[in-house]
Design a protein around this motif. Sequence first.
Motif, PDB file in Angstrom:
ATOM      1  N   MET A   6       0.828  -1.202   0.000  1.00 33.31           N
ATOM      2  CA  MET A   6       0.000   0.000   0.000  1.00 33.31           C
ATOM      3  C   MET A   6       0.865   1.256   0.000  1.00 33.31           C
ATOM      4  O   MET A   6       1.983   1.255   0.514  1.00 33.31           O
ATOM      5  CB  MET A   6      -0.897   0.020   1.241  1.00 33.31           C
ATOM      6  N   PRO A   7       0.357   2.372  -0.567  1.00 30.57           N
ATOM      7  CA  PRO A   7       1.074   3.640  -0.392  1.00 30.57           C
ATOM      8  C   PRO A   7       1.083   4.044   1.080  1.00 30.57           C
ATOM      9  O   PRO A   7       0.222   3.623   1.851  1.00 30.57           O
ATOM     10  CB  PRO A   7       0.268   4.626  -1.242  1.00 30.57           C
ATOM     11  N   GLU A   8       2.103   4.860   1.438  1.00 30.04           N
ATOM     12  CA  GLU A   8       2.308   5.231   2.834  1.00 30.04           C
ATOM     13  C   GLU A   8       2.255   3.981   3.714  1.00 30.04           C
ATOM     14  O   GLU A   8       1.540   3.899   4.715  1.00 30.04           O
ATOM     15  CB  GLU A   8       1.297   6.293   3.278  1.00 30.04           C
ATOM     16  N   ALA A   9       3.048   2.994   3.320  1.00 29.30           N
ATOM     17  CA  ALA A   9       2.971   1.667   3.919  1.00 29.30           C
ATOM     18  C   ALA A   9       3.283   1.677   5.409  1.00 29.30           C
ATOM     19  O   ALA A   9       2.765   0.841   6.158  1.00 29.30           O
ATOM     20  CB  ALA A   9       3.915   0.712   3.180  1.00 29.30           C
ATOM     21  N   ASP A  10       4.127   2.615   5.880  1.00 27.50           N
ATOM     22  CA  ASP A  10       4.391   2.678   7.323  1.00 27.50           C
ATOM     23  C   ASP A  10       3.122   3.018   8.099  1.00 27.50           C
ATOM     24  O   ASP A  10       2.892   2.508   9.199  1.00 27.50           O
ATOM     25  CB  ASP A  10       5.468   3.730   7.609  1.00 27.50           C
ATOM     26  N   ARG A  11       2.293   3.888   7.531  1.00 28.48           N
ATOM     27  CA  ARG A  11       1.047   4.257   8.202  1.00 28.48           C
ATOM     28  C   ARG A  11       0.057   3.095   8.187  1.00 28.48           C
ATOM     29  O   ARG A  11      -0.728   2.931   9.132  1.00 28.48           O
ATOM     30  CB  ARG A  11       0.445   5.488   7.532  1.00 28.48           C
ATOM     31  N   VAL A  12       0.090   2.292   7.135  1.00 32.15           N
ATOM     32  CA  VAL A  12      -0.767   1.105   7.084  1.00 32.15           C
ATOM     33  C   VAL A  12      -0.370   0.136   8.198  1.00 32.15           C
ATOM     34  O   VAL A  12      -1.226  -0.423   8.893  1.00 32.15           O
ATOM     35  CB  VAL A  12      -0.695   0.438   5.699  1.00 32.15           C
ATOM     36  N   ARG A  13       0.940  -0.056   8.372  1.00 36.13           N
ATOM     37  CA  ARG A  13       1.391  -0.936   9.448  1.00 36.13           C
ATOM     38  C   ARG A  13       0.933  -0.407  10.813  1.00 36.13           C
ATOM     39  O   ARG A  13       0.411  -1.159  11.636  1.00 36.13           O
ATOM     40  CB  ARG A  13       2.914  -1.069   9.434  1.00 36.13           C
ATOM     41  N   ALA A  14       1.110   0.891  11.028  1.00 32.13           N
ATOM     42  CA  ALA A  14       0.697   1.468  12.300  1.00 32.13           C
ATOM     43  C   ALA A  14      -0.808   1.319  12.513  1.00 32.13           C
ATOM     44  O   ALA A  14      -1.268   1.055  13.634  1.00 32.13           O
ATOM     45  CB  ALA A  14       1.103   2.948  12.358  1.00 32.13           C
ATOM     46  N   ALA A  15      -1.583   1.480  11.431  1.00 29.19           N
ATOM     47  CA  ALA A  15      -3.036   1.336  11.547  1.00 29.19           C
ATOM     48  C   ALA A  15      -3.416  -0.080  11.957  1.00 29.19           C
ATOM     49  O   ALA A  15      -4.277  -0.288  12.828  1.00 29.19           O
ATOM     50  CB  ALA A  15      -3.695   1.698  10.222  1.00 29.19           C
ATOM     51  N   LEU A  16      -2.783  -1.076  11.339  1.00 35.03           N
ATOM     52  CA  LEU A  16      -3.105  -2.471  11.667  1.00 35.03           C
ATOM     53  C   LEU A  16      -2.648  -2.819  13.080  1.00 35.03           C
ATOM     54  O   LEU A  16      -3.333  -3.562  13.795  1.00 35.03           O
ATOM     55  CB  LEU A  16      -2.463  -3.406  10.650  1.00 35.03           C
ATOM     56  N   GLU A  17      -1.512  -2.294  13.493  1.00 35.33           N
ATOM     57  CA  GLU A  17      -1.032  -2.585  14.860  1.00 35.33           C
ATOM     58  C   GLU A  17      -1.973  -2.014  15.913  1.00 35.33           C
ATOM     59  O   GLU A  17      -2.090  -2.573  17.005  1.00 35.33           O
ATOM     60  CB  GLU A  17       0.377  -2.017  15.026  1.00 35.33           C
ATOM     61  N   ALA A  18      -2.674  -0.930  15.565  1.00 30.69           N
ATOM     62  CA  ALA A  18      -3.591  -0.307  16.534  1.00 30.69           C
ATOM     63  C   ALA A  18      -5.024  -0.806  16.404  1.00 30.69           C
ATOM     64  O   ALA A  18      -5.855  -0.516  17.270  1.00 30.69           O
ATOM     65  CB  ALA A  18      -3.565   1.215  16.346  1.00 30.69           C
ATOM     66  N   CYS A  19      -5.333  -1.557  15.361  1.00 29.66           N
ATOM     67  CA  CYS A  19      -6.705  -2.001  15.104  1.00 29.66           C
ATOM     68  C   CYS A  19      -7.151  -3.027  16.149  1.00 29.66           C
ATOM     69  O   CYS A  19      -6.366  -3.867  16.594  1.00 29.66           O
ATOM     70  CB  CYS A  19      -6.798  -2.596  13.703  1.00 29.66           C
ATOM     71  N   ASP A  20      -8.432  -2.991  16.502  1.00 26.44           N
ATOM     72  CA  ASP A  20      -8.957  -3.909  17.510  1.00 26.44           C
ATOM     73  C   ASP A  20      -8.794  -5.370  17.089  1.00 26.44           C
ATOM     74  O   ASP A  20      -8.396  -6.219  17.892  1.00 26.44           O
ATOM     75  CB  ASP A  20     -10.444  -3.622  17.759  1.00 26.44           C
ATOM     76  N   THR A  21      -9.142  -5.673  15.826  1.00 26.36           N
ATOM     77  CA  THR A  21      -9.088  -7.061  15.356  1.00 26.36           C
ATOM     78  C   THR A  21      -8.542  -7.110  13.937  1.00 26.36           C
ATOM     79  O   THR A  21      -9.136  -6.532  13.019  1.00 26.36           O
ATOM     80  CB  THR A  21     -10.477  -7.718  15.375  1.00 26.36           C
ATOM     81  N   VAL A  22      -7.424  -7.791  13.758  1.00 26.02           N
ATOM     82  CA  VAL A  22      -6.839  -8.025  12.441  1.00 26.02           C
ATOM     83  C   VAL A  22      -6.735  -9.536  12.250  1.00 26.02           C
ATOM     84  O   VAL A  22      -6.026 -10.219  13.003  1.00 26.02           O
ATOM     85  CB  VAL A  22      -5.450  -7.376  12.294  1.00 26.02           C
ATOM     86  N   VAL A  23      -7.466 -10.046  11.265  1.00 22.19           N
ATOM     87  CA  VAL A  23      -7.399 -11.457  10.895  1.00 22.19           C
ATOM     88  C   VAL A  23      -6.625 -11.539   9.576  1.00 22.19           C
ATOM     89  O   VAL A  23      -6.911 -10.785   8.645  1.00 22.19           O
ATOM     90  CB  VAL A  23      -8.807 -12.059  10.701  1.00 22.19           C
ATOM     91  N   VAL A  24      -5.646 -12.419   9.521  1.00 26.35           N
ATOM     92  CA  VAL A  24      -4.854 -12.581   8.302  1.00 26.35           C
ATOM     93  C   VAL A  24      -4.868 -14.046   7.898  1.00 26.35           C
ATOM     94  O   VAL A  24      -4.490 -14.917   8.688  1.00 26.35           O
ATOM     95  CB  VAL A  24      -3.402 -12.102   8.487  1.00 26.35           C
ATOM     96  N   SER A  25      -5.333 -14.301   6.667  1.00 28.07           N
ATOM     97  CA  SER A  25      -5.240 -15.641   6.074  1.00 28.07           C
ATOM     98  C   SER A  25      -4.080 -15.630   5.093  1.00 28.07           C
ATOM     99  O   SER A  25      -4.071 -14.831   4.158  1.00 28.07           O
ATOM    100  CB  SER A  25      -6.528 -15.991   5.332  1.00 28.07           C
TER     101      SER A  25
END
Length: 868
Positions: A401-420
């Motif tokens: 994703m663009p601004e990929a560091d911000r995407v990582r920060a968003a996922l780290e702060a998200c309540d629930t991240v499911v990854v398949s």
Amino acid sequence: MNPGAEPLTKTTCPYCGVGCGMLTDGARLRGDGDHPANAGRLCVKGSSVLDTLGEHGRLLYPRIGQRRVSWDLALDEVAGRFRRVIEEHGPEAVAFYVSGQLLTEDYYVANKLMKGFLGGANIDTNSRLCMSSAVAAHKRAFGEDVVPGCYQDLELADLVVLTGSNTAWAHPIVYQRLAAAKKRRPAMKVVVIDPRRTATCDLADLHLAIRPGQDVALFNGLLRWLHDHDALDRDYIDAHTRDFQAALDAAGDQPLAGLARRLGLPAADLGTFYQWFAETPRTVTLFSQGINQARNGTDQGNAIINAHLATGRVGRPGAGPFSITGQPNAMGGREVGGLANQLAVHLDLEDAAHRAAVADFWGAPALPAEPGLMAVDLFQAVADGRIKAIWILATNPVDSMPEADRVRAALEACDTVVVSDCMADTDTLACADIALPALGWGEKDGTVTNSERCVSRQPAFLPAPGEARPDWWALCRVAERLGYGAAFDYAGPADIFREYASMTGLARRFGKQLDLSAAGDLSDHQYQRWAPRAWPLDGGARCFGDGRFSTADGRARFVACAPPPAPDTNHRRPLLLNSGRLRDQWHTMTRTGRAPALFSHRDEPFVDMHPRRAAREGLEEGGFVRVRGDASEALARVRLDRGLGEDQLFMPMHWSDCFSGRARVDALVPARTDPVSGQPAFKHTPVAVAPWRPAWHGVMLGAGAAPEVDYWARIPLDREMALDRYVLAGGDPLDPARFQDWLPAAAQWLTLDDPAAGHYRRAGLDGEGRLVAWLALAPTPPALDADWLTRAFREPVDAAGRARLLLGDGGDGGADRGAVICTCYQVREATLREAVAGGADSVAALGRRCRAGTNCGSCIPELKAFLA
């Protein structure tokens, strides 16, 4: 092949959108000579796909946090979390982010669950990042997302225009088909439109190195030129189109010489292109990411389509605009509604009649009436807390994703991240609260659709490793837990395909081309034996050849395309960074990174720049450069390339934090999007550069993790041994003790230190005399023979060899064989020099002497350059 062996399974390649057929059993592999896409040819990535298989590095069991759990417990947790979020915040607070790596059956179930039953439309796909501008352009012009032509058109054409596509590297088999056609018919002309001089230009009769982002101006100029030189097909325009005059007015009326100056082209070259286009009825314009990944990518696509509509060249043999996809199933995902602003089967979310038909077909209780969030906005909603639960399937947005560091920060702060995912070590999986092990290529079963609308099977021929399961199965089990089991009661992928194929009858009802409804009653046996064929199943290889389009009145639409926005460069960010693909790597290397041979062509992250620009910035070949954008910065090697403009840079898209410390190019890219398609503008990022001069350099060989240093790049050497080579550099004073934790304590250590000169070497041996780790640190890059050292990890080293271990050189002259040019046969520069000294004076002669260029042909442009 052994004639007595078991027959091979027909399948399709898991890489690009060409959709090549393969025959394999997991141990043997060859191209499928009967497949219409490739007729038996495979590129270097496809040829090496068996090297990426195996359980090493795979995600094998469900996890909640870092705790291994059962599937039942993991799925209960997914369903429970999604249920709570929907009950408390509504369906707009949940999202799916999916991928062109999914099979159509997986995609179909994900879209049905989100839009039909969860009640939201927040499902988007990584195809948003590569193809959504082409989708929007097709819909505006044709009334439907349809590529009207087929690969054969490239062979039938008398003029092929390649724009925004380094076809030789990104779609090698299509390029080789084109090269073979041009060899048979030398009068065929090829025009390449690209700011860079790439390997694709080897085939070009004319290379137009336009300034970045000026494709609308170029094709608007073509439309005006066709009008002014009486080269329009007036009868076609009158009978089959609308809005021509508005498009012509938007094209302006700039004299050729002035337009050429704007584009940065010689006026004679621009005039030649326009003349060739005008006088050549059989013209195909193939376009890809360089067109789509721009702030005006949709207009760029429509400007191309306008020129074809104006000359009646759509859906005819050897003529048409051709959008070629980047992923193996980007087209299949578009068919089933994987984009947030679409319903399934090419129907529209905002059309009440379409919604009613889909709701009735699915028995859907909660079909949304508004489009969901597109990828960039979706992850912004994760960042600001509007989306509280997200399920990511088969993609790696922390890198892509663009601004990929911000995407990582968003996922780290998200309540629930499911990854398949099928891989255990991706930058996105590191953000997961719940990890679900998915099947990989060769294990999963379903269909894919390639760039020419050809639906092919991808059957399972390998057992599932560990507890990995199909993505559709996991989605259905969650749907069941949420109370929707009756609508997701599929016995297998054949059931899902039959339902999807039947559903395409709705598309035909509303005047669309997508139609697989004849396959709605396939038996399981017929599904397993499905032969590749294009939709519509009752049509030919092309669409719209009769001049009737998928609009309400059957007429195509010209689209008025605005002049392109000016680049955002300024005194702080004076250069434009372009990103793209390498010949031998794929996406974020979660698959190709498992095949060491694929690193032999380009093994470290790099930035290409013109030699004069490098000299002005104090940079040199092989040195290090900092690249700074508004969002982040990167650190990589410098490669000099005269094929670039002096104000341009190029950086590959593939390196992630799994393979290098600071080379995620998409972290540099600002989140600017096309206003129509929502596609990010990856191609024109304003940046600045500065040299970085390390105080020391190092090389490590072994099985440890990367140390914390300013620069590192991991280059796989042997997957079975988990053996890697790390290239290191640091700007701080060298302290050899910092590497102590990386060196195995139980080894027998040979040492060679010269602290005054800053040289330190370590070689660790096991009890049988095999290397287990090797380290060299010095003020300049240490020399070594990586091939010889790799062998020392496999086999015990004799006394004479031990004496040379710390030198890193077996003494056989193998340390400087040069770069690998032909990856298929691992042919290095030294071997080519020897072949030339022996009389080889052509690419064919090199092939006869050392096999270079005789498999996929992707290296032929470099072989020609070597001979020159």
